[in-house]
Design a protein around this motif. Structure first.
Motif, mmCIF file in Angstrom:
data_model
loop_
_atom_site.group_PDB
_atom_site.id
_atom_site.type_symbol
_atom_site.label_atom_id
_atom_site.label_comp_id
_atom_site.label_asym_id
_atom_site.label_seq_id
_atom_site.Cartn_x
_atom_site.Cartn_y
_atom_site.Cartn_z
ATOM 1 N N GLN A 185 0.890 -1.044 -0.164
ATOM 2 C CA GLN A 185 -0.056 0.020 -0.126
ATOM 3 C C GLN A 185 0.927 1.375 0.184
ATOM 4 O OE1 GLN A 185 -1.995 -0.751 3.552
ATOM 5 N NE2 GLN A 185 -3.468 -1.924 2.775
ATOM 6 N N VAL A 186 0.382 2.283 -0.775
ATOM 7 C CA VAL A 186 1.130 3.408 -0.662
ATOM 8 C C VAL A 186 0.482 4.618 0.095
ATOM 9 C CG1 VAL A 186 2.607 4.773 -2.051
ATOM 10 C CG2 VAL A 186 1.779 2.784 -2.967
ATOM 11 N N GLY A 187 1.043 5.015 1.227
ATOM 12 C CA GLY A 187 0.497 6.012 1.837
ATOM 13 C C GLY A 187 1.432 7.159 1.674
ATOM 14 N N LEU A 188 2.004 7.678 2.816
ATOM 15 C CA LEU A 188 3.221 8.362 2.783
ATOM 16 C C LEU A 188 4.395 7.594 2.455
ATOM 17 C CD1 LEU A 188 2.692 10.770 5.947
ATOM 18 C CD2 LEU A 188 2.912 11.537 3.435
ATOM 19 N N ASP A 189 4.644 6.331 3.047
ATOM 20 C CA ASP A 189 5.367 5.536 2.862
ATOM 21 C C ASP A 189 4.908 4.311 2.132
ATOM 22 O OD1 ASP A 189 7.538 6.665 3.987
ATOM 23 O OD2 ASP A 189 6.809 6.140 5.938
ATOM 24 N N TYR A 190 5.829 3.600 1.487
ATOM 25 C CA TYR A 190 5.276 2.021 0.884
ATOM 26 C C TYR A 190 5.337 1.139 2.084
ATOM 27 C CZ TYR A 190 5.660 3.271 -3.917
ATOM 28 O OH TYR A 190 5.374 3.529 -5.392
ATOM 29 N N GLN A 191 4.113 0.575 2.347
ATOM 30 C CA GLN A 191 4.002 -0.259 3.262
ATOM 31 C C GLN A 191 3.255 -1.563 3.034
ATOM 32 O OE1 GLN A 191 1.156 1.836 5.965
ATOM 33 N NE2 GLN A 191 3.073 2.547 7.246
ATOM 34 N N VAL A 192 3.647 -2.835 3.897
ATOM 35 C CA VAL A 192 2.709 -4.052 3.803
ATOM 36 C C VAL A 192 1.611 -4.263 4.465
ATOM 37 C CG1 VAL A 192 3.393 -6.556 3.666
ATOM 38 C CG2 VAL A 192 4.935 -4.829 3.330
ATOM 39 N N ASP A 193 0.427 -4.426 3.807
ATOM 40 C CA ASP A 193 -0.828 -4.874 4.483
ATOM 41 C C ASP A 193 -0.784 -6.290 4.921
ATOM 42 O OD1 ASP A 193 -3.131 -5.865 5.412
ATOM 43 O OD2 ASP A 193 -4.179 -5.151 3.433
ATOM 44 N N ASP A 194 -0.352 -6.832 6.357
ATOM 45 C CA ASP A 194 0.017 -7.769 7.065
ATOM 46 C C ASP A 194 -1.062 -8.848 6.672
ATOM 47 O OD1 ASP A 194 2.289 -7.652 8.109
ATOM 48 O OD2 ASP A 194 1.472 -7.605 10.362
ATOM 49 N N TYR A 195 -2.428 -8.290 6.555
ATOM 50 C CA TYR A 195 -3.499 -9.392 6.404
ATOM 51 C C TYR A 195 -3.486 -9.838 4.895
ATOM 52 C CZ TYR A 195 -5.174 -7.978 10.956
ATOM 53 O OH TYR A 195 -5.088 -7.736 12.274
ATOM 54 N N ALA A 196 -3.053 -9.110 3.967
ATOM 55 C CA ALA A 196 -2.932 -9.457 2.394
ATOM 56 C C ALA A 196 -1.765 -10.166 2.100
ATOM 57 C CB ALA A 196 -3.326 -8.171 1.656
ATOM 58 N N CYS A 197 -0.835 -9.885 2.670
ATOM 59 C CA CYS A 197 0.557 -10.573 2.364
ATOM 60 C C CYS A 197 0.472 -12.004 2.843
ATOM 61 C CB CYS A 197 1.617 -9.899 3.302
ATOM 62 S SG CYS A 197 3.456 -10.472 3.085
ATOM 63 N N GLU A 198 0.788 -12.682 1.664
ATOM 64 C CA GLU A 198 1.252 -14.175 1.943
ATOM 65 C C GLU A 198 2.521 -14.720 2.128
ATOM 66 O OE1 GLU A 198 -0.753 -16.838 -0.392
ATOM 67 O OE2 GLU A 198 -2.829 -15.478 -0.469
ATOM 68 N N GLY A 199 3.544 -13.620 2.307
ATOM 69 C CA GLY A 199 4.895 -14.060 2.414
ATOM 70 C C GLY A 199 5.804 -14.710 1.518
ATOM 71 N N CYS A 200 5.209 -14.494 0.116
ATOM 72 C CA CYS A 200 5.919 -15.094 -1.031
ATOM 73 C C CYS A 200 7.418 -14.799 -1.089
ATOM 74 C CB CYS A 200 4.956 -15.103 -2.129
ATOM 75 S SG CYS A 200 5.034 -13.268 -2.846
ATOM 76 N N GLY A 201 7.514 -13.704 -0.836
ATOM 77 C CA GLY A 201 9.232 -13.156 -0.999
ATOM 78 C C GLY A 201 9.342 -12.531 -2.312
ATOM 79 N N VAL A 202 8.475 -12.307 -3.131
ATOM 80 C CA VAL A 202 8.656 -11.585 -4.298
ATOM 81 C C VAL A 202 9.248 -10.146 -4.134
ATOM 82 C CG1 VAL A 202 7.713 -10.718 -6.306
ATOM 83 C CG2 VAL A 202 7.236 -13.067 -5.600
ATOM 84 N N CYS A 203 8.774 -9.440 -3.440
ATOM 85 C CA CYS A 203 8.938 -8.211 -3.044
ATOM 86 C C CYS A 203 10.402 -8.008 -2.399
ATOM 87 C CB CYS A 203 8.088 -7.167 -2.227
ATOM 88 S SG CYS A 203 7.751 -8.020 -0.641
#
Ligand code: SF4
Ligand code: SF4
Ligand code: SF4
Ligand code: SF4
Lengths: 278, 122, 291
Positions: free
Chosen positions: C85-103
């Motif tokens: 998600q992009v707000g002021l910073d780039y952030q990870v939404d814990d609930y959506a993240c599947e931990g795939c490691g791509v990013c």
């Protein structure tokens, strides 16, 4: 207006309530997000059914290009790949479709193909447009189907979302865009515990919400007590009745059978509408 | 011939582990030289696909046969694709099973269970 | 130690009610609740001591270090789960993240790392009996793995020899159910005489058969639909599955639950029926161990 109906466990009357609310509105959309065991369509028996297949992407290997570096195997966090006799093998059911292996294969030996995991059926049942997500048996995640289901909604119509049971991420996806959440609770201590779970969930997402107490009988109702304690608005009570049970077990839409239930759900719908507008 | 067996401990006295994917160790045993090597199972803590990862270890060690009480669908597919024979253990004693294998008394594992489907991840 | 697992398909069929009655009747010293999404058994078992709690971590999830991030947008473009998600910073939404490691792999400046996430809590009660249970945190997947942990915790705690462990299984027919069945000696299915109840039952029977696990059936609220009750009974006959009995619909059940009691503590119809089913089930369970 999107209204999500949820409960901590199955069998609490989530489908009963969402189906009958949808049928009470003049024009509405009913979305069954319980993709593992969709039951709403059994009540609505929709006509003119159109179905759309839902697929996900999984990698496939071009053996001619693969040089056996095993980068893909090492990358995959879900162990969906194995390296056997000089080539990678993909386990579709384990793959989460993250695309990582394809992205990082130095030889561009991997590409993606689509596999079907389920479908969305849409049909019409009198005043209600019925959308049903169906996850094929043996597939693990219904999220792609739910995402697609919720994309197809119109802002201006009443939309009722029959959520999957529990409080897992799949439920979160179902309520994310809802304007209002109806929590369905049974009158037992178990019911309270399960209600508490979905209550925490709607609080987390800051969703306006209210409870419907189902299967109400004479005597104490621990779920009611819980609602009072936590200041959860009780927007309706549905009695435990033989007649209701019989109609329901025959998979009939209550409000289409009998005036008493039509009135009951119409007034519930009015309350919900008012709550949303606050 | 090289065989692999899931075991609960790093010793020849160890018992055979119930779960192929989530066993703590493997014994890789050479029936000709009587040489034995114990390997850690790196898949034991995986969230999903443990069977596949475990099977990969077995395949990479170039064994000819795997002796196990049960085996998941995915792991079995890896094992079979690598032309490794899959035998069913008779009890939980490591020694009994190795003896039985040497005497040709073990039967092939036919029952493959459906596995945990990578535990969904969701 | 013989492990008896009680399963039901969709929730709301009285599985936990029956499990708690069985625990009382057997005076079981070892039991577990595998319904980690919505555990209920502890509500009726009246533990006197506090549980020993331990955290359960699932697959790691991505975290972005805003100090290092140069906002190149690559992570967002490549995350398949819309978890950046992009707000002021780039952030990870814990609930959506599947931990795939791509990013993490794609970030040119190494601003992304993964951290383990608390996905649940294991509870172990050790007063006069060993009781293992767990609660999955909201919005976490992987209930199958936590189920496996619950059973492991129970077995590890039961160091001295006990004859019997009773396990309240997970609802549904999916992965947590498979995790529940794995390694038990017998499954008792609590079926409901409804169309969906019958189809759930058939699916569980199939799964149990794959594990070569002995399976018996009983019917709860059998009088709510006699027709379907008969269908279930003849199904059992046809496939040679032991039938353990019928329990009637009984309003006293709700009363018992709300008092935090088990139905066999009360003199009621459902309680008596459950007692009969218990006797039969135990017979089947221990009979099998001879053969
Ligand atoms: S990363 Fe590409 S080249 Fe390397 S093993 Fe995998 S498919 Fe083959
Ligand atoms: S797409 Fe992701 S989950 Fe699927 S095999 Fe590739 S790396 Fe693994
Ligand atoms: S780990 Fe995967 S799912 Fe999570 S944010 Fe990164 S790319 Fe997205
Ligand atoms: S890839 Fe790295 S640098 Fe680029 S936006 Fe994401 S976190 Fe920031």
């Amino acid at each position: 207006m999107k209204i999500a109906v949820l409960s901590g466990k199955g069998g609490t009357g989530k489908t009963l309530i969402s189906v009958n609310l949808a049928a009470s509105a003049k024009e509405s959309i009913y979305i069954d997000c319980d993709v593992e065991e969709p039951n709403g369509h059994l009540f609505f028996k929709p006509e003119n059914i159109q179905s759309e297949e839902i697929s996900i992407k999984v990698p496939t290997v071009d053996e001619k290009l693969c040089n056996g570096c095993r980068k893909c195997i090492d990358f995959c966090k879900f162990n969906a790949l194995a390296y056997i006799i000089n080539k990678p093998k993909v386990f579709n059911e384990v793959c989460h479709s993250c695309g990582g292996c394809v992205l990082f294969c130095p030889e561009k030996a991997l590409s993606e193909k689509e596999i079907i995991i389920g479908e969305i059926q849409s049909g019409i049942s009198e005043n209600v447009a019925v959308l049903t997500g169906i996850l094929n048996a043996g597939e693990k995640s219904g999220i792609p189907i739910i995402k697609k289901l919720l994309k197809d909604t119109h802002e201006n119509k009443f939309t009722f979302i029959d959520c999957p049971p529990g409080s897992a991420c799949i439920v979160m996806d179902s309520i994310k865009d809802a304007d209002y959440c109806i929590l369905v609770a049974e009158p037992t201590l178990f019911g309270v515990h399960n209600l508490n779970m979905v209550y925490e969930l709607v609080k987390l997402f800051n969703k306006p919400h209210g409870a419907v107490l189902n299967k109400c009988m004479e005597g104490e109702n621990p779920s009611e007590k819980f609602c009072l304690e936590k200041d959860i608005k009780i927007i309706g009570k549905i009695p435990f009745e033989q007649e209701l049970g019989t109609l329901n077990s025959k998979a009939l839409v209550l409000v289409r059978q009998n005036n008493k239930y039509r009135d009951m759900f119409s007034s519930l719908l009015q309350i919900v509408t008012k709550e949303v507008q606050i | 011939m090289k065989i692999a067996i899931p075991v609960n401990d790093k010793s020849m006295e160890a018992s055979v582990c119930d779960s192929f994917g989530r066993t703590p160790y493997y014994l890789i045993y050479d029936t000709e030289s009587n040489e034995s090597v114990f390997l850690d199972n790196s898949a034991v803590a995986s969230q999903g696909g443990a069977g596949i990862k475990a099977a990969q270890t077995v395949v990479d060690n170039k064994v000819n046969a795997l002796l196990t009480p049960r085996c998941g669908e995915n792991a079995a597919e890896v094992i079979k694709a690598a032309n490794i024979q899959l035998y069913k253990t008779i009890n939980d004693s490591l020694k009994d099973n190795i003896d039985a294998f040497n005497e040709g008394k073990l039967s092939l594992l036919e029952e493959i269970h459906a596995g945990f489907h990578g535990h969904g991840g969701r | 130690m013989k492990q008896l697992l009680i399963l039901s398909g969709k929730g709301g069929t009285g599985k936990t009610t029956i499990a708690s009655a069985f625990i009382k009747l057997a005076k079981a010293k070892v039991y577990a609740d595998c319904d980690v999404d919505a555990p209920n058994l502890h509500l009726v078992m009246n533990q006197s001591a506090e549980a020993k709690r331990s955290n359960y971590y699932g697959l790691p999830k991505a975290v972005i270090n805003p100090k290092l991030c140069v906002q190149c947008d690559l992570c967002l473009q490549n995350c398949r789960f819309d978890a950046i998600q992009v707000g002021l910073d780039y952030q990870v939404d814990d609930y959506a993240c599947e931990g795939c490691g791509v990013c993490e792999s794609i970030c040119p400046v190494g601003a992304i790392f993964s951290k383990p996430v608390l996905t649940g809590e294991l509870m172990l009660y050790l007063d006069d009996a060993i009781f293992s249970t767990a609660q999955l945190r909201m919005g976490s997947g992987n209930s199958g793995m936590l189920v496996t942990e619950v059973k492991k915790q129970m077995r590890t705690a039961a160091i001295t020899d006990h004859d019997l462990a009773i396990i309240d299984g997970s609802p549904g027919i999916g992965c947590p159910v498979i995790a529940s069945i794995s390694g038990v000696d017998m499954v008792l299915i609590v079926a409901e005489p409804s169309v969906s109840g019958i189809s759930d039952m058939e699916r569980i029977i199939k799964t149990a058969a794959k594990f070569q696990t002995r399976t018996a059936i009983c019917i709860n609220k059998f009088d709510t639909n006699i027709e379907n009750t008969v269908i279930i009974e003849s199904f059992c006959q046809k496939f040679n599955l032991p039938f353990a009995g019928r329990i009637p619909f009984d309003p006293d059940v709700v009363k018992a639950i709300n008092r935090g009691q088990s139905i066999v503590d009360m003199d009621c119809e459902a309680g008596r029926a459950t007692k009969n089913i218990f006797d039969k089930t135990i017979k089947i369970l221990f009979q099998e161990s001879l053969g």
